[in-house]
Design an enzyme around this catalytic site. Structure first.
Site, PDB file in Angstrom:
ATOM      1  N   PHE A  87       3.313   9.557   3.228  1.00 20.86           N
ATOM      2  CA  PHE A  87       4.748   9.820   3.260  1.00 20.86           C
ATOM      3  C   PHE A  87       5.593   8.684   2.706  1.00 20.86           C
ATOM      4  O   PHE A  87       6.815   8.717   2.827  1.00 20.86           O
ATOM      5  CB  PHE A  87       5.188  10.121   4.697  1.00 20.86           C
ATOM      6  CG  PHE A  87       4.550  11.332   5.288  1.00 20.86           C
ATOM      7  CD1 PHE A  87       3.768  11.236   6.419  1.00 20.86           C
ATOM      8  CD2 PHE A  87       4.693  12.572   4.696  1.00 20.86           C
ATOM      9  CE1 PHE A  87       3.157  12.352   6.972  1.00 20.86           C
ATOM     10  CE2 PHE A  87       4.097  13.691   5.235  1.00 20.86           C
ATOM     11  CZ  PHE A  87       3.321  13.574   6.377  1.00 20.86           C
ATOM     12  N   GLY A  88       4.985   7.682   2.100  1.00 25.97           N
ATOM     13  CA  GLY A  88       5.801   6.611   1.549  1.00 25.97           C
ATOM     14  C   GLY A  88       4.994   5.403   1.167  1.00 25.97           C
ATOM     15  O   GLY A  88       3.767   5.426   1.136  1.00 25.97           O
TER      16      GLY A  88
ATOM     17  N   GLY B  89       0.973   5.437   1.426  1.00 26.43           N
ATOM     18  CA  GLY B  89       0.433   6.424   2.335  1.00 26.43           C
ATOM     19  C   GLY B  89       0.892   7.815   1.978  1.00 26.43           C
ATOM     20  O   GLY B  89       1.440   8.054   0.896  1.00 26.43           O
TER      21      GLY B  89
ATOM     22  N   VAL C  85       4.624   0.946   1.488  1.00 19.30           N
ATOM     23  CA  VAL C  85       4.851  -0.197   2.366  1.00 19.30           C
ATOM     24  C   VAL C  85       4.966  -1.451   1.517  1.00 19.30           C
ATOM     25  O   VAL C  85       4.112  -1.730   0.673  1.00 19.30           O
ATOM     26  CB  VAL C  85       3.719  -0.351   3.403  1.00 19.30           C
ATOM     27  CG1 VAL C  85       4.004  -1.530   4.322  1.00 19.30           C
ATOM     28  CG2 VAL C  85       3.567   0.920   4.221  1.00 19.30           C
TER      29      VAL C  85
ATOM     30  N   GLY D  23       0.827  -1.201   0.000  1.00 19.06           N
ATOM     31  CA  GLY D  23       0.000   0.000   0.000  1.00 19.06           C
ATOM     32  C   GLY D  23       0.855   1.241   0.000  1.00 19.06           C
ATOM     33  O   GLY D  23       2.086   1.187   0.124  1.00 19.06           O
TER      34      GLY D  23
ATOM     35  N   LYS E  80       8.292  -0.044   5.515  1.00 18.77           N
ATOM     36  CA  LYS E  80       7.795   1.265   5.082  1.00 18.77           C
ATOM     37  C   LYS E  80       8.962   2.105   4.589  1.00 18.77           C
ATOM     38  O   LYS E  80       9.846   2.474   5.359  1.00 18.77           O
ATOM     39  CB  LYS E  80       7.087   1.975   6.242  1.00 18.77           C
ATOM     40  CG  LYS E  80       6.512   3.347   5.886  1.00 18.77           C
ATOM     41  CD  LYS E  80       5.794   3.951   7.082  1.00 18.77           C
ATOM     42  CE  LYS E  80       5.211   5.321   6.775  1.00 18.77           C
ATOM     43  NZ  LYS E  80       4.505   5.903   7.932  1.00 18.77           N
TER      44      LYS E  80
ATOM     45  N   ASP F 293      -3.926  10.375  13.691  1.00 19.18           N
ATOM     46  CA  ASP F 293      -4.325   9.930  12.342  1.00 19.18           C
ATOM     47  C   ASP F 293      -4.988   8.553  12.404  1.00 19.18           C
ATOM     48  O   ASP F 293      -4.667   7.667  11.609  1.00 19.18           O
ATOM     49  CB  ASP F 293      -3.114   9.903  11.412  1.00 19.18           C
ATOM     50  CG  ASP F 293      -3.517   9.839   9.926  1.00 19.18           C
ATOM     51  OD1 ASP F 293      -4.686  10.180   9.623  1.00 19.18           O
ATOM     52  OD2 ASP F 293      -2.698   9.451   9.094  1.00 19.18           O
TER      53      ASP F 293
END
Length: 874
Positions: A567-568, A565, A570, A563, A585, A691
């Site tokens: 900021f990066g 996100g 995974v 997946g 990650k 979050d």
């Protein structure tokens, strides 16, 4: 003993009847516990009692008539319990009573006609969120000491009486009833409130009021700060005297039939933070005097008949989080100054107007914006590449315009994008491959001029999530898209030229390979030497290098991508050192905030340990083979993915996976609550996650929930001294659209109650199956209001159909008498109601009204016990 305060403990069970023997007791406070059962009749023996409070317990049954024997009682507070039946008439005969609070129960019946005579000293009447009916007694006008009346969210009917004698009234809330309906005199009571010189809140929305908007509202007290007038049948023009209410912070007159121009005097209301005039029949131009409303946070002018240009003077509203001008007749260019409002973070909606010209380059300044709607205009030219800087964008709607050219390649940096609709334009070129790598759940490219091969990865795996019809030059793709096969024709000359190029390329490649192999051997030797020295250290902590992670993920192969996100990305990986599967990650350090996110996550995860938190195994901070900064985190692998995938599976996942059962959802909610309770209360200092959302709840082999992604987390001592008033800080704690607490958008400090709000939304999403950003939520409706309305009517209206189907199957397997079946359904329904109640209470707009996460956890655990007792007997 004169005063007994047992509030804010963990008391359970019933009240003992022996309490009635404490005849000299003057105060009995039991608020915020888990007490249950009926209030004993012996309470009537406490003849000296002056204060009695049971707020937020589980008391049920009827309110005892014997309370009316307490002639010295001044404060009676029974808020947020499960009382049923009518309010005993004897209570209305306690002449000393100053506060009567029975809000948030299930009471019914009406109010006595002589209320104003029998309660001469009453100062506060709080009866909101019950099932009370009938008229407001006219005698209420005699309660000259009344300061507060809150009877909202009931079923009161008829004409509202005069309040002209009540000069000290400061809080007047009759919202969400069925009052009015007589048209010509419906609004007379408003004029009587002009005598209330201390009035601060006036909420009369969502009733059946009709008739002209009275000009007397201009004479209401200048102390008025909140005025809700929404969803009635009021018509006429907005009086220019509205500008006299100089302390107004909230003005909501949406969903009426108000016509004419907005008076320029509205610019006098320079303390306004929220203005909603949507869904009326207003016309003319948007006044330039809006430039004076510099504190505005939300502005709704949608669904009216405004014409002319969007005033560039709105640039002065530097605090705007939301701007909605949709469904009007606005024309001309989009002012660059509007696109330069970097404060916009919730959404910008200019859709369904007649706007022309290009999309200004300044759109790139909207780095914090979650959603933009420009659809249904006449915008043209290319979509500017600056849009790629909108890294927080989750939804982008530009369909039904005249945009042309290719999609900008820089849009690949919009990692948060979930919905993209560019249909019915004149876009051309090939469909960019980067769309495969975005986190898109809905993509519409229909009716453009795209050509070439349709990608097959990411969102393009689903013909349900992706629409490409009306692009006649597309080919290939997966079979479900039913596109023609791709054919490539080459001339003889082209083939000869191609062969020559291949020969040249081959020779060059051989030379290059020799060089590369030498370099790779050098790097391999150096990295393995370092790795062997560092992979196991004396402290027993696992050390990994860039080379280790590159190998573990197959060169960061897309086949191992789990997946993406904010900021990066995974990846799934197999570490040589441990021969175990892990989640890795990789931080995208080009994203603003990614380095801080890495530091924050390392700082939090190195300190905390809990069974319901994702375990971090190690971190890597160094350089890749090109000398670029490289940062990564290695986590324990969760084989069942994240909660979002289970609640909202793609078409392929829907067929492959079993559905989340009721008990599994309850267990996961408890796991998340346990994690938050540990973070908030059981570490050396409170930690705020900031979050929480389904995609950050990971599930292991046994479907246990683990909270992850601490990239935005804050230690509370730091957060309490750092108000979110500047853009850099607000970005850091913004969270995710739909889950972020509303107070964060107005500059409030980070708090554990912000996490509780996110948890409440998550619980509602788990049991309704609806995202908080579902398309059905518009015009003021949201997931909280939707479930709250269903709870008052029939809770099954809001429940996920998958759960309802499961309950039906349980009932079929239960071999008991028919009356037992009804009882069993009631027991399950009680559990569902409690889950929804917990979600609603945790997601109140006001942080002060939310329950603590510990209380939510306690209620969840009690509910699971009841649910297990039922399921075991099936």
């Amino acid at each position: 003993m004169l005063f007994l305060d047992l509030g804010f403990n963990m008391l359970k069970g019933n009240l003992p009847t022996e309490l009635g023997s404490l005849s000299k007791l003057q105060g009995l406070i039991l608020q915020v516990n888990s007490l249950m059962g009926n209030i004993p009749l012996s309470i009537g023996n406490l003849s000296s009692l002056q204060n009695f409070g049971t707020t937020r317990n589980n008391f049920g049954g009827t309110i005892p008539e014997t309370l009316g024997q307490l002639r010295n009682l001044k404060m009676l507070v029974l808020t947020a319990n499960k009382f049923v039946g009518t309010i005993p008439i004897s209570i209305f005969n306690i002449s000393a009573l100053a506060l009567l609070d029975v809000a948030e129960n299930q009471l019914e019946g009406g109010l006595p006609g002589d209320l104003g005579f029998t309660l001469p000293n009453i100062e506060g009447i709080d009866m909101w969120q019950n099932h009370l009916t009938g008229p407001i007694p006219e005698s209420i006008s005699n309660t000259s000491n009344l300061k507060e009346i809150q009877i909202d969210q009931n079923n009161f009917t008829g004409k509202v009486p005069s309040f002209s004698k009540i000069r000290g009234l400061y809080w007047f809330n009759i919202y969400l009833n069925n009052l009015g309906g007589e048209q010509s005199t419906d609004m007379d009571f408003l004029c009587s409130l002009t005598n209330s010189t201390k009035l601060e809140l006036l909420a009369i929305g969502e009733n059946a009021f009709q008739g002209l908007i009275p000009h007397c509202i201009s004479n209401l007290s200048t102390t008025l700060s909140k005025f809700w007038f929404v969803s009635n049948n009021i018509f006429g023009t907005l009086p220019s005297g509205i500008g006299n209410l100089l302390n107004l912070e909230i003005l909501e007159i949406a969903d009426n039939n108000i016509s004419g121009n907005i008076p320029s005097e509205i610019g006098n209301l320079n303390k306004l933070k929220y203005l909603n005039l949507g869904n009326n029949e207003l016309l003319g131009q948007i006044p330039e005097s809006f430039a004076n409303l510099t504190l505005l946070i939300k502005l709704h002018l949608d669904n009216n008949n405004f014409r002319g240009l969007i005033p560039s003077s709105l640039k002065n509203c530097q605090n705007l989080l939301l701007l909605n001008l949709s469904n009007n007749n606005l024309s001309g260019y989009i002012p660059p100054e509007i696109m330069g409002l970097s404060s916009l973070s919730i959404y910008l909606d200019l859709s369904r107007n007649s706007l022309t010209g290009s999309l200004p380059e300044e759109v790139g300044k909207l780095e914090n914006l979650g959603e933009i709607r420009l659809n249904g205009n006449r915008l043209s030219q290319q979509i500017p590449s600056s849009i790629g800087r909108c890294i927080s964008m989750e939804r982008l709607y530009v369909q039904d315009n005249f945009f042309e050219g290719p999609l900008p390649s820089i849009m690949s940096s919009m990692r948060g994008l979930q919905v993209l609709n560019v249909s019915n334009n004149q876009l051309s070129g090939q469909i960019p491959k980067f769309l495969e790598s975005l986190n898109l759940t809905n993509l519409s490219l229909s009716y453009n001029d795209f050509e070439g091969v349709l990608p097959t990865g990411g969102v393009f795996r689903s013909a349900i999530s992706t629409s490409v019809i009306g692009n006649k030059k597309l080919c290939g793709g997966l079979p479900n898209f039913q596109l023609p096969k791709c054919y490539y024709k080459e001339s003889k000359r082209t083939r000869i030229s191609g062969i020559a190029k291949i020969l040249i390329s081959t020779i060059s490649a051989l030379v290059g390979v020799a060089c590369i192999l030498s370099l790779l051997y050098f790097f391999w030797f150096r990295q393995n030497k370092n790795a062997s020295a560092s992979s196991s250290s004396e402290d027993g902590f696992l050390h990994v290098s860039y080379h280790n992670l590159l190998k573990a993920t197959g060169g960061f192969s897309s086949t191992n991508l789990l997946g993406m996100g904010n900021f990066g990305s995974v990846y799934r990986g197999l570490l040589d050192q441990t021969q175990s599967v892990v989640a890795i990650k990789i931080l995208d350090l080009t994203c603003e905030g990614a380095p801080k996110s890495f530091i924050a996550e390392c700082e939090v995860l190195r300190r905390i340990r809990h069974r319901n938190l994702v375990k971090v195994l190690t971190a890597c901070s160094g350089f890749d083979f090109n000398g670029n900064d490289f940062k990564a985190l290695v986590y324990e692998f969760m084989s069942n993915g994240n909660l979002d995938e289970w609640l909202h599976p793609t078409a392929s996942q829907y067929m492959e996976r079993k559905k989340l059962s009721l008990l599994e959802r309850v267990n996961i909610a408890i796991d998340v609550a346990c994690a938050l309770d540990y973070l908030h209360h059981h570490y050396e200092m409170p930690i705020v996650h900031c979050d929480l959302k389904p995609s950050n709840v990971l599930l292991d082999d046994e479907m246990n929930g683990h909270v992850g992604d601490f990239g935005l987390a804050r230690f509370l001592p730091e957060a309490t001294h750092k108000l979110l008033v500047d853009q850099s800080s607000s970005v850091g704690v913004k969270g995710s659209f739909g889950y972020v607490a509303p107070e964060y958008g107005t500059g409030s400090a980070v708090s554990t109650q912000g996490d509780v709000y996110s948890f409440g939304v998550l619980v509602l999403e788990m049991f309704t199956g609806k995202r908080p950003i579902d398309d059905m939520f518009e015009d003021g409706l949201d997931l909280h209001r939707f479930t709250k309305a269903a709870l008052a009517d029939r809770v099954e209206k809001a429940i996920d159909p998958i759960l309802l189907q499961e309950i039906e199957e349980l009932e079929k397997r239960r071999t008991i008498a028919p009356e037992g079946k009804n009882k069993s359904w009631c027991s399950i329904k009680d559990c569902l109601v409690l889950m929804i109640e917990i979600g609603i209470t945790c997601s109140f707009e006001s942080s002060n009204e939310r329950m603590d996460i510990y209380d939510a956890l306690t209620k969840l655990q009690g509910m699971r016990k009841r649910l297990l007792e039922f399921i075991v007997t099936v």
